[in-house]
Write a protein that holds these residues in place. Sequence first.
Motif, short mmCIF file in Angstrom:
data_model
loop_
_atom_site.label_atom_id
_atom_site.label_comp_id
_atom_site.label_asym_id
_atom_site.label_seq_id
_atom_site.Cartn_x
_atom_site.Cartn_y
_atom_site.Cartn_z
N ARG A 30 0.82 -1.21 0.00
CA ARG A 30 0.00 0.00 0.00
C ARG A 30 0.85 1.27 0.00
O ARG A 30 0.32 2.37 -0.02
N ARG A 40 -3.04 4.30 11.97
CA ARG A 40 -4.35 3.75 11.59
C ARG A 40 -4.89 2.77 12.63
O ARG A 40 -6.10 2.58 12.72
N ARG A 68 -8.48 -4.75 9.60
CA ARG A 68 -9.35 -3.69 9.08
C ARG A 68 -8.53 -2.62 8.36
O ARG A 68 -8.88 -2.19 7.27
N ALA A 69 -7.43 -2.21 8.96
CA ALA A 69 -6.60 -1.17 8.35
C ALA A 69 -6.02 -1.64 7.01
O ALA A 69 -5.90 -0.85 6.07
N ASP A 71 -7.36 -3.91 5.08
CA ASP A 71 -8.46 -4.32 4.22
C ASP A 71 -8.41 -5.81 3.88
O ASP A 71 -8.56 -6.21 2.72
N VAL A 72 -8.15 -6.63 4.91
CA VAL A 72 -8.18 -8.08 4.78
C VAL A 72 -8.93 -8.63 5.98
O VAL A 72 -9.18 -7.92 6.95
N THR A 73 -9.29 -9.90 5.93
CA THR A 73 -9.88 -10.53 7.09
C THR A 73 -8.77 -10.98 8.04
O THR A 73 -7.61 -11.11 7.62
#
Length: 96
Positions: A30, A40, A68-69, A71-73
Amino acid sequence: MPSRLTPYPEWIHPHRRALGRRIRDLRTARGWSQERLAARIGAERRSVQRYETAAHTPTYADLLLLARALDVTVAQLVDVDPGPEGEPVQHDAPHP
């Protein structure tokens, strides 16, 4: 955080290192610094650094925040092949 009464069994260490690599890989994919990820999740940069180097293991709450930060489980975050050079990891350790 309370200390463990006994050290972690050896089979856990490859999993901890794999988790750290996964956090680092997702963060760098990212284009984020450790500082940005830390901000974050509401942590200090050194916490992220310690997770990535497997010096510390994130708490369950921090795993939720990291997932969450990034964007995955949580399952995606922890479900990696930690074996060196693709070797399978022992999962048959006795459970207390």
